[in-house]
Design a protein around this motif. Structure first.
Motif, PDB file in Angstrom:
ATOM      1  N   SER A 161       0.784  -1.119   0.099  1.00 45.04           N
ATOM      2  CA  SER A 161      -0.034   0.050   0.066  1.00 45.04           C
ATOM      3  C   SER A 161       0.865   1.264  -0.094  1.00 45.04           C
ATOM      4  N   GLN A 162       2.070   1.277   0.221  1.00 48.23           N
ATOM      5  CA  GLN A 162       2.931   2.336   0.396  1.00 48.23           C
ATOM      6  C   GLN A 162       3.707   2.611  -0.871  1.00 48.23           C
ATOM      7  N   ASP A 163       3.658   1.587  -1.666  1.00 52.09           N
ATOM      8  CA  ASP A 163       4.517   1.516  -2.787  1.00 52.09           C
ATOM      9  C   ASP A 163       4.450   2.840  -3.682  1.00 52.09           C
ATOM     10  N   ALA A 164       3.162   3.186  -4.023  1.00 57.17           N
ATOM     11  CA  ALA A 164       2.807   4.256  -4.942  1.00 57.17           C
ATOM     12  C   ALA A 164       3.057   5.688  -4.345  1.00 57.17           C
ATOM     13  N   PHE A 165       3.185   5.625  -2.953  1.00 61.67           N
ATOM     14  CA  PHE A 165       3.534   6.894  -2.261  1.00 61.67           C
ATOM     15  C   PHE A 165       5.252   7.135  -2.345  1.00 61.67           C
ATOM     16  N   ILE A 166       5.873   5.883  -1.857  1.00 64.21           N
ATOM     17  CA  ILE A 166       7.231   6.099  -2.239  1.00 64.21           C
ATOM     18  C   ILE A 166       7.645   6.307  -3.309  1.00 64.21           C
ATOM     19  N   SER A 167       7.216   5.518  -4.478  1.00 62.36           N
ATOM     20  CA  SER A 167       7.614   6.132  -5.780  1.00 62.36           C
ATOM     21  C   SER A 167       7.255   7.572  -6.122  1.00 62.36           C
ATOM     22  N   ASP A 168       6.034   8.049  -5.667  1.00 60.98           N
ATOM     23  CA  ASP A 168       5.949   9.379  -5.982  1.00 60.98           C
ATOM     24  C   ASP A 168       6.894  10.597  -5.352  1.00 60.98           C
ATOM     25  N   THR A 169       7.154  10.006  -4.125  1.00 62.14           N
ATOM     26  CA  THR A 169       8.252  10.959  -3.124  1.00 62.14           C
ATOM     27  C   THR A 169       9.498  11.228  -3.897  1.00 62.14           C
ATOM     28  N   ILE A 170      10.067   9.777  -3.963  1.00 58.27           N
ATOM     29  CA  ILE A 170      11.171   9.743  -4.704  1.00 58.27           C
ATOM     30  C   ILE A 170      11.284  10.491  -6.212  1.00 58.27           C
ATOM     31  N   ALA A 171      10.258  10.011  -6.941  1.00 62.48           N
ATOM     32  CA  ALA A 171      10.114  10.994  -8.223  1.00 62.48           C
ATOM     33  C   ALA A 171      10.458  12.523  -8.127  1.00 62.48           C
ATOM     34  N   ARG A 172       9.241  12.819  -7.107  1.00 59.94           N
ATOM     35  CA  ARG A 172       9.056  14.249  -7.042  1.00 59.94           C
ATOM     36  C   ARG A 172      10.113  15.175  -6.399  1.00 59.94           C
ATOM     37  N   TYR A 173      11.027  14.273  -5.648  1.00 52.09           N
ATOM     38  CA  TYR A 173      11.933  15.191  -4.738  1.00 52.09           C
ATOM     39  C   TYR A 173      13.583  14.595  -4.830  1.00 52.09           C
ATOM     40  N   HIS A 174      13.706  13.684  -5.464  1.00 51.21           N
ATOM     41  CA  HIS A 174      14.982  12.891  -5.688  1.00 51.21           C
ATOM     42  C   HIS A 174      15.447  12.521  -7.084  1.00 51.21           C
ATOM     43  N   SER A 175      14.655  12.916  -7.925  1.00 50.82           N
ATOM     44  CA  SER A 175      15.121  12.460  -9.306  1.00 50.82           C
ATOM     45  C   SER A 175      14.937  13.834 -10.555  1.00 50.82           C
ATOM     46  N   ALA A 176      16.155  14.468 -10.814  1.00 50.21           N
ATOM     47  CA  ALA A 176      16.292  15.287 -11.717  1.00 50.21           C
ATOM     48  C   ALA A 176      15.554  15.125 -12.722  1.00 50.21           C
ATOM     49  N   TYR A 177      15.355  13.879 -13.461  1.00 50.97           N
ATOM     50  CA  TYR A 177      14.548  13.933 -14.587  1.00 50.97           C
ATOM     51  C   TYR A 177      13.053  14.326 -14.700  1.00 50.97           C
ATOM     52  N   TYR A 178      12.461  14.175 -13.404  1.00 48.52           N
ATOM     53  CA  TYR A 178      11.063  14.745 -13.410  1.00 48.52           C
ATOM     54  C   TYR A 178      10.824  16.111 -13.133  1.00 48.52           C
ATOM     55  N   LEU A 179      12.231  16.666 -12.452  1.00 50.92           N
ATOM     56  CA  LEU A 179      12.161  18.202 -12.218  1.00 50.92           C
ATOM     57  C   LEU A 179      12.479  18.907 -13.853  1.00 50.92           C
ATOM     58  N   LEU A 180      13.265  18.314 -14.587  1.00 49.99           N
ATOM     59  CA  LEU A 180      13.669  18.652 -16.082  1.00 49.99           C
ATOM     60  C   LEU A 180      12.130  18.642 -16.624  1.00 49.99           C
ATOM     61  N   ASP A 181      11.491  17.805 -16.564  1.00 44.01           N
ATOM     62  CA  ASP A 181      10.228  17.376 -17.340  1.00 44.01           C
ATOM     63  C   ASP A 181       9.118  18.311 -16.916  1.00 44.01           C
ATOM     64  N   GLY A 182       9.079  18.914 -15.690  1.00 47.90           N
ATOM     65  CA  GLY A 182       8.106  19.655 -15.108  1.00 47.90           C
ATOM     66  C   GLY A 182       7.001  18.848 -14.551  1.00 47.90           C
ATOM     67  N   ALA A 183       7.143  17.606 -14.304  1.00 44.91           N
ATOM     68  CA  ALA A 183       6.210  16.528 -14.170  1.00 44.91           C
ATOM     69  C   ALA A 183       5.179  16.798 -12.829  1.00 44.91           C
ATOM     70  N   ALA A 201      21.549   8.331 -18.119  1.00 43.10           N
ATOM     71  CA  ALA A 201      22.098   9.943 -18.557  1.00 43.10           C
ATOM     72  C   ALA A 201      21.200   9.965 -19.823  1.00 43.10           C
ATOM     73  N   LEU A 202      21.180   8.859 -20.551  1.00 42.42           N
ATOM     74  CA  LEU A 202      20.464   8.839 -22.067  1.00 42.42           C
ATOM     75  C   LEU A 202      19.150   9.219 -21.982  1.00 42.42           C
ATOM     76  N   ARG A 203      18.451   8.960 -20.893  1.00 40.00           N
ATOM     77  CA  ARG A 203      17.043   9.396 -20.854  1.00 40.00           C
ATOM     78  C   ARG A 203      16.914  10.591 -20.447  1.00 40.00           C
ATOM     79  N   TYR A 204      18.009  11.239 -19.639  1.00 40.06           N
ATOM     80  CA  TYR A 204      17.859  12.557 -19.234  1.00 40.06           C
ATOM     81  C   TYR A 204      18.187  13.370 -20.553  1.00 40.06           C
ATOM     82  N   ARG A 205      19.128  13.025 -21.403  1.00 42.31           N
ATOM     83  CA  ARG A 205      19.755  13.629 -22.354  1.00 42.31           C
ATOM     84  C   ARG A 205      18.632  13.663 -23.580  1.00 42.31           C
TER      85      ARG A 205
END
Length: 767
Positions: free
Chosen positions: A310-332, A359-363
């Motif tokens: 039940s926590q998995d979606a919250f964990i994924s969202d938190t890590i993507a939102r605050y710990h992953s440059a890709y989603y900051l670049l994307d403005g997700a 790196a390739l995904r980000y590039r």
């Protein structure tokens, strides 16, 4: 003295530097440490000044923006004999997971040491990340822990905390006149590479604790921005790197949710090892205290496996939102998009934790948004396990980092090319890596392609299949490293495909192997562990070349799916056999499923991107090197339909017989797979003979020679022609006099009918 002069003098005294620009810097961060005492900067024997703030003696750790005490190094050039001291270009060096700032001779950054940078006129900042080392980690003394309060725990490179810690320290050095506000660079490896990616993507913004973004300014109000960054073996999407679902493709910018849903497969041996290392050297938050940094509870939840906790979606969202440059670049998550500064990113082909596609995904995303942005990728045999970290690769990379920062922070030398450089894996400690190979684009590294489409028989993957001994051999943590070998026999319960042996000079994989296949799934939460291996027939052994993990698309349980292995760089020598394995488990590397499943694999096609160009590749068995085919994008169906034509001058009709003939064919889609091409072939041609009856109704000729009652023209009576490419129909029936229409209709393997056209219809008269 004027009021402005008094303020300047006071500010200089507070920050540990003289008010006059020419005075030597003897200390830093005065008034900003736990004890408020400045950190002295004694010179080493080579003249480089080292300012080290720890909790030994007076507590000289730097108080961060939220008062968390952080161990800090500031390494400065030798004191100038004359002229001003300060306003140096600044390089931030960030350490790896479980480590700490190591000072002037720390060689972990895959680039020049801080001592070397300082000798060349750079200032260097090293912070021990919060929760590690003497920043409230296990090395912190009991007395030093008192200053940690409730904030000194690991937050997993959170943009709101670890990244902001760096930004706060940089701002203080700028205000003190130590660093130049316009010449700030960031680098670091692994954990330090992750925060370097975040700093670069934030660029001139600070993320507040509530997730909002504000302009990055020093405490005194000076605008600040990262001028260039060289993240080493970083992640761009921490969720995907630790629990990949395999939906990233190296030629396609996915939507922000594709990499997060479905939840991926846990890299079990890595996650367990990283958690244990962090727990041994660092401080985690008390379970239940901070849901957004509760690493202990997160680790427990993720390792329960399927069905998703039940926590998995919250964990994924938190890590993507605050710990992953890709989603900051994307403005997700609502942040305004902004182009990052110039980037040099390095990842390892043999790194199973943060592989090249991070790196390739980000590039790919960056260039989709900002095509002219300068960004270079350097990939080789270095990084986390299984990497060999050969000295030649590291020396070449270090030189690139030097050139990169010299240009963007000092304005020296020509602008570095925005290119791709690759070194291929070789086995043997004394054998240099292959390459370097350089191209202006990722696709340019692999101008050729080896395509393999075996006979379309089905194989079955079982959740209980595989050989545990082989899996352990190839595990990055417990296994034998990049060049480990295992017996080349096929593993039970797996789908295995062997290509023809390489001939001639062989060929060099340099990119992401792509698998396209029909998958039919039974059971819940299936996964596919993919391995590309080099089989040496003479030795009877195999070596791992590339691997990947894939969660089949739950919205598409049957039909064509496409997935890639992480990019690899490996030369298949003459006589060696590329072997593809699809397994239902790969423990201990990947966490096995809790529930059983099977996957039927049919119509498989494997595409290997190779460095050899088609014109130089030759031909023959085992040397099937062609120009790369247009990539296949999942979910993109081919809209091309078959066609047919009637030979109007060859129709013969009488009261007792009818003969009609023609041709039919298909229009293959450019991106079609071998399986799709087979299905696009015309399977049959249907002939309809009728008279229009008005109102969308027709009367069709029956086999008895009579006409049917009027019925919808969309419900025809048909006759199957003989042949497909060239077809014909001969009817021996009694036909009443009159005018008829004869229409041909080609049907392909997808059961798709052609679109109506004038060329497929002929008008006849029966007298």
């Amino acid at each position: 003295m004027k009021r402005g002069g008094i303020l300047v003098a006071l500010l200089g005294a507070m920050l540990g530097v003289p008010a006059t620009a020419s005075a030597a810097i003897t200390s830093v961060f005065s008034g900003q440490t736990v004890s408020a005492t400045g950190i002295s900067c004694p010179a080493q024997s080579d003249g480089v000044r080292v300012c080290h703030g720890t909790d030994a003696g007076p507590d000289l750790r730097l108080k961060s923006f939220d008062t968390t005490p952080l161990e800090v190094y500031v390494i400065l050039p030798p004191a100038p004999g004359s002229g001003s001291d300060g306003h140096y270009p600044l390089i931030v060096q960030s350490h790896g997971w479980g480590g700490a700032a190591g000072g002037p001779d720390d060689a972990q950054f895959l680039g020049p040491t801080a001592d070397r940078w300082a000798k060349q006129g750079y200032a260097v900042l090293q912070l021990t990340a919060r929760g590690f080392g003497d920043s409230c980690g296990k090395k912190t003394s009991a007395a030093g822990q008192l200053a940690c309060g409730t904030t000194g725990y690991v937050r997993l490179d959170d943009e709101r905390y670890e990244a902001r810690d760096v930004q706060n320290a940089v701002g203080l050095l700028v205000d003190a006149g130590v660093a130049d506000a316009t010449k700030i660079g960031a680098t670091g490896e692994s954990y330090g590479g992750g925060v370097s990616m975040e700093l670069a993507t934030l660029k001139d913004r600070v993320m507040q604790s509530d997730g909002s973004l504000q302009p990055w300014r020093s405490p005194a109000g000076t605008p600040l921005s990262i001028a260039a960054a060289a993240p080493m073996i970083p992640w761009s999407d921490l969720v995907y790197s630790l629990t990949p679902n395999g939906h990233t493709l190296d030629y396609h910018v996915a939507s922000p949710t594709d990499d997060l849903n479905p939840i991926g497969v846990v890299k079990n041996s890595f996650e367990a090892g990283l958690f244990a290392l962090g727990e041994a050297s660092g401080t985690y938050s008390t379970p239940g205290m901070d849901p957004q940094a509760d690493l202990t509870s997160w680790f427990s939840a993720v390792n329960q496996g399927d069905p998703p906790n039940s926590q998995d979606a919250f964990i994924s969202d938190t890590i993507a939102r605050y710990h992953s440059a890709y989603y900051l670049l994307d403005g997700a998550y609502g942040a305004a998009k902004e182009p990052p500064p110039p980037l040099l990113i390095a990842n390892g082909f043999t790194d199973d934790l943060f592989p090249v596609d991070e790196a390739l995904r980000y590039r790919n995303l960056e260039h989709a948004l900002y095509p002219s942005d300068p960004i270079s990728l350097f990939d080789g045999d270095f990084g986390h396990m299984r990497a060999q970290n050969k000295a030649g690769d590291k020396q070449l990379l270090s030189a690139r980092i030097q050139t990169f920062f010299d240009h963007y922070l000092k304005g020296q030398g020509a602008q570095p090319a925005s290119d791709f450089t690759a070194m291929s894996e070789t086995c043997g400690s004394g054998q240099a890596s292959g390459g370097p190979y350089t191209a202006s684009s990722w696709a340019g590294l692999h101008p050729g392609e080896v395509d393999w489409a075996p006979k379309p028989f089905a194989q079955t993957i079982s959740s209980s299949g595989g050989d545990p001994t082989v899996s352990k051999t190839f595990d990055p943590v417990a296994g034998g490293g990049a060049c480990a070998t295992a017996p080349a026999s096929d593993e039970p319960g797996s789908a295995t495909y062997r290509l023809p042996p390489a001939t001639g000079a062989g060929y060099t994989l340099l990119g992401s192997p792509t698998v396209i296949a029909d998958l039919s799934v039974t059971g819940s939460y299936p996964q596919i562990a993919t391995r590309l291996l080099d089989v040496d027939p003479a030795a009877g052994t195999e070596t791992l070349v590339a691997r990947g993990l894939y969660r089949p698309d739950p919205t598409h349980p049957g039909g064509v799916q496409v997935f890639q292995l992480h990019p690899g760089a490996w030369h298949f020598a003459a006589g060696h056999i590329p072997k593809l394995e699809l397994l239902g488990q790969d423990a201990p590397y990947a966490r096995p499923n809790n529930e059983p499943f099977t996957i039927s694999v049919s119509d498989l096609e494997l595409r290997l991107p190779v460095h050899e160009a088609p014109s130089s590749a030759g031909a023959g068995p085992g040397r099937v090197v062609t120009s790369p085919r247009p990539p296949f994008v999942p979910g993109r169906l081919c809209g091309n339909r078959p066609f047919s034509r009637t030979a109007k001058g060859k129709v013969r009709a009488s009261r007792t017989a009818l003969f009609v003939s023609g041709s039919a064919g298909e229009q293959p889609c450019a991106h079609a797979t071998s399986s799709m091409l087979r299905r696009q072939h015309v399977k049959r041609v249907l002939i309809t003979i009728y008279r229009p009856a008005g109102g969308g109704r027709c009367r069709f000729l029956l086999s008895s020679g009579r006409l049917s009652q009027p019925r919808a023209c969309s419900r025809p009576v048909t006759y199957r022609a003989h042949g497909t490419g060239s077809w014909s129909l001969r009817l021996h029936v009694h036909i009443s006099p009159g005018t008829y229409l004869v229409r041909s209709d080609a049907v392909d393997g997808y059961n798709r009918h052609q679109r109506r056209s004038a060329s497929s219809v002929v008008r006849i008269k029966v007298h």
